[in-house]
Design a protein around this motif. Sequence first.
Motif, PDB file in Angstrom:
ATOM      1  N   ASP A   1       0.900  -1.214  -0.138  1.00  0.00           N
ATOM      2  CA  ASP A   1      -0.003  -0.138  -0.122  1.00  0.00           C
ATOM      3  C   ASP A   1       0.931   1.239   0.049  1.00  0.00           C
ATOM      4  O   ASP A   1       1.602   1.453   1.042  1.00  0.00           O
ATOM      5  N   ILE A   2       0.812   1.936  -1.078  1.00  0.00           N
ATOM      6  CA  ILE A   2       1.765   3.178  -1.344  1.00  0.00           C
ATOM      7  C   ILE A   2       1.324   4.336  -0.476  1.00  0.00           C
ATOM      8  O   ILE A   2       1.884   5.382  -0.536  1.00  0.00           O
ATOM      9  N   SER A   3       0.092   4.323   0.291  1.00  0.00           N
ATOM     10  CA  SER A   3      -0.517   5.401   0.977  1.00  0.00           C
ATOM     11  C   SER A   3       0.504   6.086   1.929  1.00  0.00           C
ATOM     12  O   SER A   3       1.363   5.357   2.334  1.00  0.00           O
ATOM     13  N   HIS A   4       0.272   7.454   1.931  1.00  0.00           N
ATOM     14  CA  HIS A   4       1.226   7.989   2.908  1.00  0.00           C
ATOM     15  C   HIS A   4       1.068   7.559   4.288  1.00  0.00           C
ATOM     16  O   HIS A   4       2.326   7.364   4.881  1.00  0.00           O
ATOM     17  N   SER A   5       0.115   7.347   4.771  1.00  0.00           N
ATOM     18  CA  SER A   5      -0.095   6.854   6.191  1.00  0.00           C
ATOM     19  C   SER A   5       0.569   5.740   6.377  1.00  0.00           C
ATOM     20  O   SER A   5       1.114   5.224   7.602  1.00  0.00           O
ATOM     21  N   VAL A   6       0.357   4.860   5.612  1.00  0.00           N
ATOM     22  CA  VAL A   6       0.930   3.471   5.656  1.00  0.00           C
ATOM     23  C   VAL A   6       2.602   3.293   5.713  1.00  0.00           C
ATOM     24  O   VAL A   6       3.164   2.979   6.532  1.00  0.00           O
ATOM     25  N   THR A   7       3.137   4.206   4.523  1.00  0.00           N
ATOM     26  CA  THR A   7       4.509   4.137   4.441  1.00  0.00           C
ATOM     27  C   THR A   7       5.251   4.963   5.525  1.00  0.00           C
ATOM     28  O   THR A   7       6.297   4.385   6.110  1.00  0.00           O
ATOM     29  N   GLN A   8       4.583   6.068   6.092  1.00  0.00           N
ATOM     30  CA  GLN A   8       5.114   6.636   6.911  1.00  0.00           C
ATOM     31  C   GLN A   8       4.940   5.889   8.476  1.00  0.00           C
ATOM     32  O   GLN A   8       6.068   5.739   9.271  1.00  0.00           O
ATOM     33  N   ARG A   9       4.043   4.938   8.699  1.00  0.00           N
ATOM     34  CA  ARG A   9       3.757   4.090  10.043  1.00  0.00           C
ATOM     35  C   ARG A   9       5.047   3.204   9.681  1.00  0.00           C
ATOM     36  O   ARG A   9       5.524   2.792  10.809  1.00  0.00           O
ATOM     37  N   LEU A  10       5.215   2.579   8.782  1.00  0.00           N
ATOM     38  CA  LEU A  10       6.270   1.546   8.605  1.00  0.00           C
ATOM     39  C   LEU A  10       7.592   2.243   9.027  1.00  0.00           C
ATOM     40  O   LEU A  10       8.546   1.585   9.549  1.00  0.00           O
ATOM     41  N   GLU A  11       7.560   3.417   8.446  1.00  0.00           N
ATOM     42  CA  GLU A  11       9.238   4.120   8.595  1.00  0.00           C
ATOM     43  C   GLU A  11       9.530   4.427   9.985  1.00  0.00           C
ATOM     44  O   GLU A  11      10.675   4.207  10.492  1.00  0.00           O
ATOM     45  N   ARG A  12       8.172   4.849  10.701  1.00  0.00           N
ATOM     46  CA  ARG A  12       8.547   5.112  12.100  1.00  0.00           C
ATOM     47  C   ARG A  12       8.749   3.740  13.000  1.00  0.00           C
ATOM     48  O   ARG A  12       9.651   3.957  13.738  1.00  0.00           O
ATOM     49  N   GLN A  13       8.020   2.646  12.655  1.00  0.00           N
ATOM     50  CA  GLN A  13       8.401   1.580  13.220  1.00  0.00           C
ATOM     51  C   GLN A  13       9.750   1.144  12.944  1.00  0.00           C
ATOM     52  O   GLN A  13      10.307   0.635  13.903  1.00  0.00           O
ATOM     53  N   ARG A  14      10.325   1.116  11.748  1.00  0.00           N
ATOM     54  CA  ARG A  14      11.661   0.580  11.466  1.00  0.00           C
ATOM     55  C   ARG A  14      12.572   1.738  12.187  1.00  0.00           C
ATOM     56  O   ARG A  14      13.607   1.192  12.627  1.00  0.00           O
ATOM     57  N   SER A  15      12.358   2.656  12.270  1.00  0.00           N
ATOM     58  CA  SER A  15      13.507   3.718  12.728  1.00  0.00           C
ATOM     59  C   SER A  15      13.492   3.472  14.093  1.00  0.00           C
ATOM     60  O   SER A  15      14.547   3.500  14.928  1.00  0.00           O
ATOM     61  N   GLN A  16      12.494   2.978  14.969  1.00  0.00           N
ATOM     62  CA  GLN A  16      12.333   2.775  16.327  1.00  0.00           C
ATOM     63  C   GLN A  16      13.132   1.749  16.695  1.00  0.00           C
ATOM     64  O   GLN A  16      13.935   1.574  17.613  1.00  0.00           O
ATOM     65  N   LEU A  17      13.189   0.736  15.492  1.00  0.00           N
ATOM     66  CA  LEU A  17      13.654  -0.639  15.841  1.00  0.00           C
ATOM     67  C   LEU A  17      15.198  -0.281  15.691  1.00  0.00           C
ATOM     68  O   LEU A  17      16.333  -1.024  16.293  1.00  0.00           O
ATOM     69  N   GLN A  18      15.441   0.508  14.566  1.00  0.00           N
ATOM     70  CA  GLN A  18      16.887   0.861  14.308  1.00  0.00           C
ATOM     71  C   GLN A  18      17.611   1.323  15.561  1.00  0.00           C
ATOM     72  O   GLN A  18      18.848   1.130  15.731  1.00  0.00           O
ATOM     73  N   SER A  19      16.958   2.163  16.335  1.00  0.00           N
ATOM     74  CA  SER A  19      17.638   3.087  17.373  1.00  0.00           C
ATOM     75  C   SER A  19      17.433   2.118  18.687  1.00  0.00           C
ATOM     76  O   SER A  19      18.093   2.993  19.799  1.00  0.00           O
ATOM     77  N   ALA A  20      16.818   1.043  18.564  1.00  0.00           N
ATOM     78  CA  ALA A  20      16.633   0.312  19.847  1.00  0.00           C
ATOM     79  C   ALA A  20      18.210  -0.043  20.263  1.00  0.00           C
ATOM     80  O   ALA A  20      19.197  -0.259  19.472  1.00  0.00           O
ATOM     81  N   SER A  21      18.503  -0.038  21.380  1.00  0.00           N
ATOM     82  CA  SER A  21      19.860  -0.199  22.050  1.00  0.00           C
ATOM     83  C   SER A  21      20.252  -1.794  21.912  1.00  0.00           C
ATOM     84  O   SER A  21      21.689  -2.008  21.860  1.00  0.00           O
ATOM     85  N   CYS A  22      19.437  -2.733  21.907  1.00  0.00           N
ATOM     86  CA  CYS A  22      19.884  -4.114  21.739  1.00  0.00           C
ATOM     87  C   CYS A  22      20.030  -4.452  20.203  1.00  0.00           C
ATOM     88  O   CYS A  22      19.585  -3.636  19.220  1.00  0.00           O
ATOM     89  N   ASN A  23      21.138  -5.610  20.213  1.00  0.00           N
ATOM     90  CA  ASN A  23      21.502  -6.055  18.653  1.00  0.00           C
ATOM     91  C   ASN A  23      20.861  -7.038  18.396  1.00  0.00           C
ATOM     92  O   ASN A  23      21.312  -7.767  17.319  1.00  0.00           O
ATOM     93  N   VAL A  24      19.877  -7.563  18.884  1.00  0.00           N
ATOM     94  CA  VAL A  24      19.103  -8.833  18.533  1.00  0.00           C
ATOM     95  C   VAL A  24      17.782  -8.656  17.951  1.00  0.00           C
ATOM     96  O   VAL A  24      17.052  -7.327  18.201  1.00  0.00           O
TER      97      VAL A  24
END
Length: 467
Positions: free
Chosen positions: A343-366
């Motif tokens: 789904d190329i919708s703005h709300s969907v891509t932004q939600r996925l991007e926020r979620q992935r960014s939060q995962l990338q910034s997580a302190s754990c490496n697992v």
Amino acid sequence: MLRTSLSFLCRRSLAPRVLRAGLRTSARLNSSGGNTPMDFPCIDKLESRQRDLLAGPEPTYEKIVTGYQTYQHGSPFICDHGGQLPSMRIAYETWGHLNADRSNAILIHTGLSGSSHARSHAQNASPGWWEKFIGPGLAIDTDKFFVICTNVIGGCYGSTGPSSLDEEGVRYATAFPLLTVNDMVRAQFHLLDHLRIQRLHASVGASMGGMQSLCAAALHSERVGRVVSISACARSHPYSIALRFAQRQALMADPNFNRGRYYDGVQPHVGMKLARAIATVTYRSGPEWELRFGRRRQKPDQPPALCPDFLIETYLDHQSERFCLQYDANSLLYVSKAMDMFDISHSVTQRLERQRSQLQSASCNVCLDASEQPVSGELPREETGDEIIADLVRGVEKAMQPTLVLGVQSDILFPVRQQKEIADILRKAGNTRVTYYELDAMYGHDTFLIDVVNVGAAIKGHLENSD
């Protein structure tokens, strides 16, 4: 009373003739008057294949396609829906030559089960899946362009997927993280970075490849010069989701599926065959099959059978049997699910991007489990039709490249209304360079593989236009 007598006389007069006709036409009446069991040679064949699989090794999917190069992404790759790949490998093949400023590259995106082998070359002389479209003077002219095609992550033809080994030397199977089309495209742009290609001349794809092409244009607009999207969509619609769901259910119902952990046992051959048969029905069209097969039977002089009998049935049986051991079952599950979620919708891509960014910034490496994933806000409310379109328009507001959108009137999997939707949202976003073609071809969804003259001419004109 008279009616009863006439009925009785009719039964007496017709009974001998009916009986004689039945004895002549039925081969299934035995001497005791009972019916003999139906023969099932198709089941016998499946059981024989299962015995062969028990006796021999599982197919190695990476060896089905050869002659490709690989890019190894050494750092962790975080996926949109949680989970990560500690490292990632992409299989790719190239044709033609890069020019001096590295500006003539075209990225070809594949459909669901496509490999990187789109065209033959010195390392693999076998015809590629787009053999007649790529080459000197062809639709994608290798005298002018440097052409790249990858096997998507999640696949099984050289790129990291469920059949790949994890860090402990065990196949991922269904411990592989869920993927999105966005994940596939981000992985491809890591490859482009490796090849030192900053900007593509064009992003080209059909079916799931068309989804990737649109995604690349929307999310990496500064790095894509032109777009070709054939028989794709801006978001997966319920009908195509339902068809792919039926395929996955048929596959997972195979007793050998074993929740995806079948690599040390027997591959779910029967489930894969059924899934492919369902898929093949969606890839072609009724008018084509009417012309090719009609209602003709394989053996018209023999009684009807429950095994493949009509020519259309024998065709589906042959096509599905040929495919079922050439593609990994788990890859089919993961890649088809990514198509469903597109789904190329703005709300969907932004939600996925926020979620992935939060995962990338997580302190754990697992890899985070689903229960550990950060909450990215409330679930979106049900939108009205106008709100859905507005959301889609916002999703492509950066995709201002010259764009070719191509649809096929006989396509039931990605109907032309979905192609019109792509063109419409691009235009509403402000893109004034959108070309929309609608082909009256009988080949259904597979037209992009077959109609070299019309599809090829449209692609060639778009890629070589000076605009």
